[in-house]
Design an enzyme around this catalytic site. Structure first.
Site, PDB file in Angstrom:
ATOM      1  N   THR A 232      44.890  15.347  44.761  1.00 60.88           N
ATOM      2  CA  THR A 232      44.622  15.050  46.171  1.00 60.88           C
ATOM      3  C   THR A 232      43.141  15.285  46.465  1.00 60.88           C
ATOM      4  O   THR A 232      42.760  15.483  47.620  1.00 60.88           O
ATOM      5  CB  THR A 232      45.474  15.946  47.098  1.00 60.88           C
ATOM      6  OG1 THR A 232      45.215  17.314  46.774  1.00 60.88           O
ATOM      7  CG2 THR A 232      46.956  15.655  46.962  1.00 60.88           C
ATOM      8  N   ARG A 234      39.704  13.745  44.466  1.00 57.35           N
ATOM      9  CA  ARG A 234      38.962  12.489  44.389  1.00 57.35           C
ATOM     10  C   ARG A 234      39.399  11.711  43.149  1.00 57.35           C
ATOM     11  O   ARG A 234      39.620  12.295  42.081  1.00 57.35           O
ATOM     12  CB  ARG A 234      37.452  12.742  44.306  1.00 57.35           C
ATOM     13  CG  ARG A 234      36.795  13.067  45.634  1.00 57.35           C
ATOM     14  CD  ARG A 234      36.804  11.873  46.601  1.00 57.35           C
ATOM     15  NE  ARG A 234      36.158  12.159  47.869  1.00 57.35           N
ATOM     16  CZ  ARG A 234      36.761  12.668  48.946  1.00 57.35           C
ATOM     17  NH1 ARG A 234      38.049  12.965  48.894  1.00 57.35           N
ATOM     18  NH2 ARG A 234      36.091  12.872  50.060  1.00 57.35           N
ATOM     19  N   GLU A 263      38.591   2.776  46.449  1.00 58.24           N
ATOM     20  CA  GLU A 263      39.610   2.701  47.521  1.00 58.24           C
ATOM     21  C   GLU A 263      39.221   1.668  48.583  1.00 58.24           C
ATOM     22  O   GLU A 263      38.079   1.697  49.045  1.00 58.24           O
ATOM     23  CB  GLU A 263      39.783   4.081  48.150  1.00 58.24           C
ATOM     24  CG  GLU A 263      40.353   5.086  47.149  1.00 58.24           C
ATOM     25  CD  GLU A 263      40.381   6.521  47.675  1.00 58.24           C
ATOM     26  OE1 GLU A 263      39.756   6.789  48.716  1.00 58.24           O
ATOM     27  OE2 GLU A 263      41.010   7.357  47.025  1.00 58.24           O
ATOM     28  N   HIS A 285      45.408   7.857  50.210  1.00 58.60           N
ATOM     29  CA  HIS A 285      44.380   8.800  50.679  1.00 58.60           C
ATOM     30  C   HIS A 285      44.683   9.282  52.111  1.00 58.60           C
ATOM     31  O   HIS A 285      43.853   9.160  53.020  1.00 58.60           O
ATOM     32  CB  HIS A 285      42.968   8.183  50.599  1.00 58.60           C
ATOM     33  CG  HIS A 285      41.880   9.222  50.561  1.00 58.60           C
ATOM     34  ND1 HIS A 285      40.719   9.078  49.828  1.00 58.60           N
ATOM     35  CD2 HIS A 285      41.771  10.429  51.174  1.00 58.60           C
ATOM     36  CE1 HIS A 285      39.955  10.141  50.004  1.00 58.60           C
ATOM     37  NE2 HIS A 285      40.573  10.978  50.813  1.00 58.60           N
TER      38      HIS A 285
HETATM   39  N1  LIG Z   1      42.702  13.634  49.803  1.00 62.30           N
HETATM   40  C1  LIG Z   1      42.207  14.130  50.919  1.00 62.30           C
HETATM   41  O1  LIG Z   1      42.650  13.710  51.981  1.00 62.30           O
HETATM   42  C2  LIG Z   1      41.148  15.192  50.908  1.00 62.30           C
HETATM   43  C3  LIG Z   1      40.418  15.463  49.780  1.00 62.30           C
HETATM   44  N2  LIG Z   1      39.500  16.475  49.783  1.00 62.30           N
HETATM   45  C4  LIG Z   1      38.773  16.737  48.529  1.00 62.30           C
HETATM   46  O2  LIG Z   1      39.070  18.066  48.138  1.00 62.30           O
HETATM   47  C5  LIG Z   1      37.884  18.688  47.651  1.00 62.30           C
HETATM   48  C6  LIG Z   1      37.997  20.196  47.824  1.00 62.30           C
HETATM   49  O3  LIG Z   1      38.034  20.541  49.201  1.00 62.30           O
HETATM   50  P1  LIG Z   1      37.794  22.054  49.668  1.00 62.30           P
HETATM   51  O4  LIG Z   1      38.631  22.978  48.871  1.00 62.30           O
HETATM   52  O5  LIG Z   1      37.920  22.070  51.145  1.00 62.30           O
HETATM   53  O6  LIG Z   1      36.267  22.233  49.247  1.00 62.30           O
HETATM   54  P2  LIG Z   1      35.511  23.587  48.910  1.00 62.30           P
HETATM   55  O7  LIG Z   1      34.059  23.222  48.926  1.00 62.30           O
HETATM   56  O8  LIG Z   1      36.000  24.692  49.752  1.00 62.30           O
HETATM   57  O9  LIG Z   1      35.949  23.895  47.413  1.00 62.30           O
HETATM   58  C7  LIG Z   1      35.549  23.164  46.296  1.00 62.30           C
HETATM   59  C8  LIG Z   1      35.666  24.089  45.107  1.00 62.30           C
HETATM   60  O10 LIG Z   1      35.446  23.330  43.907  1.00 62.30           O
HETATM   61  C9  LIG Z   1      34.751  24.171  43.031  1.00 62.30           C
HETATM   62  N3  LIG Z   1      34.069  23.430  41.988  1.00 62.30           N
HETATM   63  C10 LIG Z   1      32.831  22.896  42.019  1.00 62.30           C
HETATM   64  N4  LIG Z   1      32.545  22.347  40.824  1.00 62.30           N
HETATM   65  C11 LIG Z   1      33.624  22.558  40.030  1.00 62.30           C
HETATM   66  C12 LIG Z   1      33.918  22.255  38.689  1.00 62.30           C
HETATM   67  N5  LIG Z   1      33.023  21.648  37.899  1.00 62.30           N
HETATM   68  N6  LIG Z   1      35.125  22.612  38.202  1.00 62.30           N
HETATM   69  C13 LIG Z   1      36.022  23.238  38.981  1.00 62.30           C
HETATM   70  N7  LIG Z   1      35.784  23.562  40.267  1.00 62.30           N
HETATM   71  C14 LIG Z   1      34.605  23.232  40.767  1.00 62.30           C
HETATM   72  C15 LIG Z   1      33.772  24.942  43.919  1.00 62.30           C
HETATM   73  O11 LIG Z   1      33.328  26.120  43.272  1.00 62.30           O
HETATM   74  C16 LIG Z   1      34.625  25.227  45.123  1.00 62.30           C
HETATM   75  O12 LIG Z   1      35.286  26.467  44.994  1.00 62.30           O
HETATM   76  C17 LIG Z   1      36.761  18.039  48.489  1.00 62.30           C
HETATM   77  O13 LIG Z   1      35.528  18.068  47.797  1.00 62.30           O
HETATM   78  C18 LIG Z   1      37.259  16.636  48.689  1.00 62.30           C
HETATM   79  O14 LIG Z   1      36.726  15.773  47.706  1.00 62.30           O
HETATM   80  C19 LIG Z   1      39.268  17.248  50.880  1.00 62.30           C
HETATM   81  C20 LIG Z   1      39.960  17.020  52.031  1.00 62.30           C
HETATM   82  C21 LIG Z   1      40.921  15.939  52.156  1.00 62.30           C
HETATM   83  O1  LIG Z   2      37.811  15.272  53.845  1.00 64.61           O
HETATM   84  C1  LIG Z   2      37.798  14.578  52.807  1.00 64.61           C
HETATM   85  O2  LIG Z   2      37.062  14.835  51.839  1.00 64.61           O
HETATM   86  C2  LIG Z   2      38.655  13.395  52.699  1.00 64.61           C
HETATM   87  O3  LIG Z   2      38.773  12.816  51.664  1.00 64.61           O
HETATM   88  C3  LIG Z   2      39.315  12.859  53.912  1.00 64.61           C
HETATM   89  O4  LIG Z   2      38.554  11.818  54.372  1.00 64.61           O
END
Ligand SMILES: NC(=O)C1=CN([C@@H]2O[C@H](COP(=O)(O)OP(=O)(O)OC[C@H]3O[C@@H](n4cnc5c(N)ncnc54)[C@H](O)[C@@H]3O)[C@@H](O)[C@H]2O)C=CC1
Ligand SMILES: O=C(O)C(=O)CO
Length: 321
Positions: A232, A234, A263, A285
């Site tokens: 969920t 990228r 996408e 998504h």
């Molecule tokens: N499908 C959806 O609707 C959504 C998808 N996302 C995706 O989820 C991701 C994570 O969101 P959050 O937890 O809120 O972000 P966050 O910034 O709180 O956490 C990201 C984590 O990934 C870690 N990280 C960085 N590089 C890494 C690597 N090489 N290997 C393993 N971990 C690594 C970081 O240290 C950090 O702890 C976002 O970057 C976004 O792409 C976020 C919200 C909605």
């Molecule tokens: O917040 C994110 O990163 C999402 O993918 C939702 O748009």
């Protein structure tokens, strides 16, 4: 006066209220913007809002008035952040808004796949229950979450909440050390060990140069317990062709994906073509998109913009001069 241009307003549901900023401004909202329209639409803008419209160096070079790119999402992979850092353009993102919605969607995928809900639903609709002649039948394996080892890639807001819910399900959550990195300490399970010992692997890392394609053929070959793969985060994190090969080869037992590399996916996208299988669930998504989370996102988007204009920037990804 600040000129704010929202490039893809239609990526937030129409019922979500986007308040106007409390300073003098002009706000232009476009429902969608194609790459070739970006520069013309942002001409003269000081603040750009984008959810998923890519902003490349070649575009940004033509936008000398731009001061802030306010990303309407957590993931900022659509923006060339290195260019922005070098040229004094600030980039902000939305944090923590998805702390309920994405983990809940993640567990919806895990539960549906571990319990084979898609297959049983299809069976009920085609009359298999009547054929069975008794109160139940066992055509598809059912596994509990309790006791399963959950490999979590990414230990930020979402990864941490997923671990918390996993503990409530009596699963065994383990945070993966970063691929290719050793010595991250005892809170992390070495990458290869995580691959070899997980029953489910869930991704919550950002898409960066370091994480792109982090799960590919060698990783699938290292998975020893036929895990489910749930993504969920990228699409670019997982090699989709290798994923489908791993499904075919039985190296993994299923895939629950909310994201694909491009996408919406092209009709011939391998994962889209595999999406009719009982052990594959592909959602468009929408893990982030509960009403509650969308409103929190919209409110925080304006907080970020107002803070920046007031000289109290928040949620900036990098310092700018
Ligand atoms: N499908 C959806 O609707 C959504 C998808 N996302 C995706 O989820 C991701 C994570 O969101 P959050 O937890 O809120 O972000 P966050 O910034 O709180 O956490 C990201 C984590 O990934 C870690 N990280 C960085 N590089 C890494 C690597 N090489 N290997 C393993 N971990 C690594 C970081 O240290 C950090 O702890 C976002 O970057 C976004 O792409 C976020 C919200 C909605
Ligand atoms: O917040 C994110 O990163 C999402 O993918 C939702 O748009």
């Amino acid at each position: 006066m600040q000129r704010i241009v929202f490039l893809d307003r239609s990526t937030i549901a129409p019922q979500v209220r986007l308040r106007r900023p409390g300073f003098e401004h002009e706000l232009v909202e476009h429902q969608r913007t194609a790459p070739e329209e970006v520069v013309r639409r942002l001409d003269g803008a000081t603040i750009a809002i984008t959810n998923k419209v890519p902003l490349t160096a070649a575009m940004l070079e033509q936008l000398p008035r731009l001061r802030l790119i306010a990303v309407a999402a957590t993931g900022t992979d659509c923006v060339d952040k290195a260019w922005c850092a070098d040229h004094g353009v600030a980039v902000s993102n939305i944090r923590g808004y998805a702390v309920n919605t994405v983990p809940e969607h993640t567990f919806a995928l895990m539960l549906a796949l571990r319990r084979n809900l898609v297959a049983y639903r299809d069976d009920v609709l085609r009359g298999r229950w009547q054929e069975a002649g008794q109160f139940c039948f066992f055509d598809h394996a059912i596994h509990d979450l309790a006791g399963a080892r959950l490999g979590i890639i990414g230990d930020g807001v979402l990864g941490q909440r997923v671990a918390e819910i996993a503990r409530a399900f009596r699963m065994v959550p383990l945070f993966a050390a970063h691929k290719g990195v050793s010595g991250m300490g005892s809170l992390y399970t070495p990458w290869q060990e995580m691959l070899a010992t997980s029953d489910i692997i869930t991704l919550h890392a950002p898409l960066t140069a370091a994480t792109r394609g982090m799960i590919a053929r060698p990783e699938f070959e290292a998975m020893k317990r036929r895990p489910l793969i749930v993504n969920t985060a990228r699409g670019g994190l997982v090699d989709e062709a290798a994923l489908v090969q791993a499904l075919d080869a039985g190296q993994i037992s299923g895939a629950g994906f909310d994201v694909v590399t491009s996408e919406p996916p092209e009709p011939d996208n391998v994962l889209l073509r595999a999406a009719g299988r009982h052990n594959v669930i592909l959602t468009p998504h929408v893990a982030w998109a509960s009403d509650e989370a969308q409103q929190a996102l919209a409110d925080q988007l304006m907080d970020n913009i107002e803070g920046f204009v007031a000289g109290r920037p928040r949620h900036l990804l990098q310092r700018v001069s």
